[in-house]
Design a protein around this motif. Structure first.
Motif, PDB file in Angstrom:
ATOM      1  N   LEU A   7       0.825  -1.003   0.006  1.00  0.00           N
ATOM      2  CA  LEU A   7      -0.013  -0.080  -0.610  1.00  0.00           C
ATOM      3  C   LEU A   7       0.487   1.484   0.007  1.00  0.00           C
ATOM      4  N   LEU A   8       2.444   0.985   0.194  1.00  0.00           N
ATOM      5  CA  LEU A   8       2.595   2.543   0.691  1.00  0.00           C
ATOM      6  C   LEU A   8       3.263   2.510  -0.443  1.00  0.00           C
ATOM      7  N   ALA A   9       3.145   4.009  -0.670  1.00  0.00           N
ATOM      8  CA  ALA A   9       2.964   5.244  -2.101  1.00  0.00           C
ATOM      9  C   ALA A   9       4.627   4.757  -2.493  1.00  0.00           C
ATOM     10  N   LEU A  10       4.872   5.470  -3.857  1.00  0.00           N
ATOM     11  CA  LEU A  10       6.774   6.071  -3.604  1.00  0.00           C
ATOM     12  C   LEU A  10       6.958   6.496  -3.302  1.00  0.00           C
ATOM     13  N   PHE A  11       6.897   7.299  -2.480  1.00  0.00           N
ATOM     14  CA  PHE A  11       8.499   8.504  -1.831  1.00  0.00           C
ATOM     15  C   PHE A  11       7.973   8.440  -0.803  1.00  0.00           C
ATOM     16  N   ILE A  12       8.989   8.670   0.432  1.00  0.00           N
ATOM     17  CA  ILE A  12       8.914   8.610   1.419  1.00  0.00           C
ATOM     18  C   ILE A  12      10.371   9.673   1.593  1.00  0.00           C
ATOM     19  N   PHE A  13       9.560  11.122   2.950  1.00  0.00           N
ATOM     20  CA  PHE A  13      10.070  11.548   3.768  1.00  0.00           C
ATOM     21  C   PHE A  13      10.222  11.239   4.545  1.00  0.00           C
ATOM     22  N   ALA A  14      11.861  12.051   5.409  1.00  0.00           N
ATOM     23  CA  ALA A  14      12.146  11.718   6.782  1.00  0.00           C
ATOM     24  C   ALA A  14      12.875  13.310   7.400  1.00  0.00           C
ATOM     25  N   ASN A  15      11.686  14.009   8.240  1.00  0.00           N
ATOM     26  CA  ASN A  15      12.329  14.717   8.441  1.00  0.00           C
ATOM     27  C   ASN A  15      12.879  13.960  10.415  1.00  0.00           C
ATOM     28  N   PHE A  16      14.418  14.773  10.787  1.00  0.00           N
ATOM     29  CA  PHE A  16      15.064  14.858  11.758  1.00  0.00           C
ATOM     30  C   PHE A  16      14.856  15.988  13.398  1.00  0.00           C
ATOM     31  N   TYR A  17      14.089  15.241  14.194  1.00  0.00           N
ATOM     32  CA  TYR A  17      13.314  15.964  15.422  1.00  0.00           C
ATOM     33  C   TYR A  17      14.631  15.367  16.595  1.00  0.00           C
ATOM     34  N   SER A  18      15.998  16.437  16.687  1.00  0.00           N
ATOM     35  CA  SER A  18      17.027  16.496  17.902  1.00  0.00           C
ATOM     36  C   SER A  18      17.179  14.704  17.059  1.00  0.00           C
ATOM     37  N   GLN A  19      17.120  13.759  18.670  1.00  0.00           N
ATOM     38  CA  GLN A  19      17.258  12.085  18.437  1.00  0.00           C
ATOM     39  C   GLN A  19      15.649  11.622  18.115  1.00  0.00           C
ATOM     40  N   VAL A  58      -8.293  10.041   3.873  1.00  0.00           N
ATOM     41  CA  VAL A  58      -7.952  10.999   2.522  1.00  0.00           C
ATOM     42  C   VAL A  58      -7.950   9.615   0.924  1.00  0.00           C
ATOM     43  N   VAL A  59      -8.189   9.970   0.396  1.00  0.00           N
ATOM     44  CA  VAL A  59      -8.192   9.092  -0.633  1.00  0.00           C
ATOM     45  C   VAL A  59      -6.685   9.679  -1.350  1.00  0.00           C
ATOM     46  N   ASN A  60      -5.708   8.354  -1.864  1.00  0.00           N
ATOM     47  CA  ASN A  60      -4.323   8.087  -2.590  1.00  0.00           C
ATOM     48  C   ASN A  60      -3.999   9.186  -2.128  1.00  0.00           C
ATOM     49  N   PRO A  61      -3.451   9.939  -0.646  1.00  0.00           N
ATOM     50  CA  PRO A  61      -2.103  10.881  -0.821  1.00  0.00           C
ATOM     51  C   PRO A  61      -1.072   9.677  -1.323  1.00  0.00           C
ATOM     52  N   SER A  62      -0.779  10.542  -2.192  1.00  0.00           N
ATOM     53  CA  SER A  62       0.756   9.862  -3.148  1.00  0.00           C
ATOM     54  C   SER A  62       1.659  10.307  -3.179  1.00  0.00           C
ATOM     55  N   TYR A  63       1.828  11.882  -3.167  1.00  0.00           N
ATOM     56  CA  TYR A  63       2.806  12.531  -2.667  1.00  0.00           C
ATOM     57  C   TYR A  63       2.664  13.401  -1.588  1.00  0.00           C
ATOM     58  N   ILE A  64       3.713  13.180  -0.853  1.00  0.00           N
ATOM     59  CA  ILE A  64       3.641  13.849   0.549  1.00  0.00           C
ATOM     60  C   ILE A  64       5.436  14.673   0.873  1.00  0.00           C
ATOM     61  N   THR A  65       4.623  15.981   1.461  1.00  0.00           N
ATOM     62  CA  THR A  65       5.699  16.695   1.875  1.00  0.00           C
ATOM     63  C   THR A  65       5.572  17.207   3.003  1.00  0.00           C
ATOM     64  N   ILE A  66       6.625  18.202   3.461  1.00  0.00           N
ATOM     65  CA  ILE A  66       6.599  18.263   5.014  1.00  0.00           C
ATOM     66  C   ILE A  66       7.181  20.243   5.565  1.00  0.00           C
ATOM     67  N   SER A  67       6.440  20.516   6.271  1.00  0.00           N
ATOM     68  CA  SER A  67       7.180  21.690   6.067  1.00  0.00           C
ATOM     69  C   SER A  67       8.742  22.068   6.277  1.00  0.00           C
ATOM     70  N   GLU A  68       9.250  23.281   6.652  1.00  0.00           N
ATOM     71  CA  GLU A  68      10.408  23.079   7.643  1.00  0.00           C
ATOM     72  C   GLU A  68      10.666  22.880   8.006  1.00  0.00           C
ATOM     73  N   ASP A  69       9.505  23.357   9.590  1.00  0.00           N
ATOM     74  CA  ASP A  69       9.592  22.909  10.436  1.00  0.00           C
ATOM     75  C   ASP A  69       9.023  21.520  11.284  1.00  0.00           C
ATOM     76  N   GLY A  70       8.701  20.878  10.333  1.00  0.00           N
ATOM     77  CA  GLY A  70       8.031  19.313  10.675  1.00  0.00           C
ATOM     78  C   GLY A  70       6.666  19.879  11.747  1.00  0.00           C
ATOM     79  N   LYS A  71       6.441  19.944  11.563  1.00  0.00           N
ATOM     80  CA  LYS A  71       4.756  20.181  11.669  1.00  0.00           C
ATOM     81  C   LYS A  71       3.721  19.669  10.976  1.00  0.00           C
ATOM     82  N   TYR A  72       3.905  20.762  10.248  1.00  0.00           N
ATOM     83  CA  TYR A  72       2.703  20.309   8.906  1.00  0.00           C
ATOM     84  C   TYR A  72       3.467  19.416   7.835  1.00  0.00           C
TER      85      TYR A  72
END
Length: 124
Positions: A7-19, A58-72
């Motif tokens: 089920l997982l989409a094509l894109f993976i995004f990671a954000n770093f928060y301290s540890q 949410v249907v077919n959220p195929s592309y995800i992006t994250i705000s610079e602060d990681g909150k959105y």
């Protein structure tokens, strides 16, 4: 686990928060009653991913992006219906490890496939 990976989409995004490092997955779910976005926490030492939360509605959220602060989190939803595509926003709380729906807007097409975030002068 194999079914989840399918089920997982094509894109993976990671954000770093301290540890803490979080990984966000979108999916092709085709219905709002099933999970669409998944959040996992990554153990940098072992490489193990542990599911922390997910969200339905949410249907077919195929592309995800994250705000610079990681909150959105922003997700484009492919509908395969003329003018039925949307872009949705979510708030991610790293302390509570929760993802909450904020808003959704029509994209003006059936299959929006890219979302980008640009910081404006007075915030996001």
């Amino acid at each position: 686990m194999q079914n989840l990976l399918k089920l997982l989409a094509l894109f993976i995004f990671a954000n770093f928060y301290s540890q803490q490092q979080f990984v966000f997955f979108g999916s092709y779910n085709w219905e709002k009653d099933s999970e669409g976005i998944y959040v996992y926490q990554l153990d940098n030492e072992t490489g193990k991913l542990t599911k922390t939360t997910s969200i339905k509605g949410v249907v077919n959220p195929s592309y995800i992006t994250i705000s610079e602060d990681g909150k959105y989190i922003y997700a484009s939803s492919e509908s395969k219906i003329e003018n039925g595509g949307t872009v949705s926003s979510f708030r991610f709380d790293k302390e509570e490890k929760t993802l909450k729906f904020m808003n959704s807007q029509e994209s003006g097409g059936e299959n929006p496939v890219y979302v980008s975030v640009h910081k404006i002068e007075n915030g996001w």
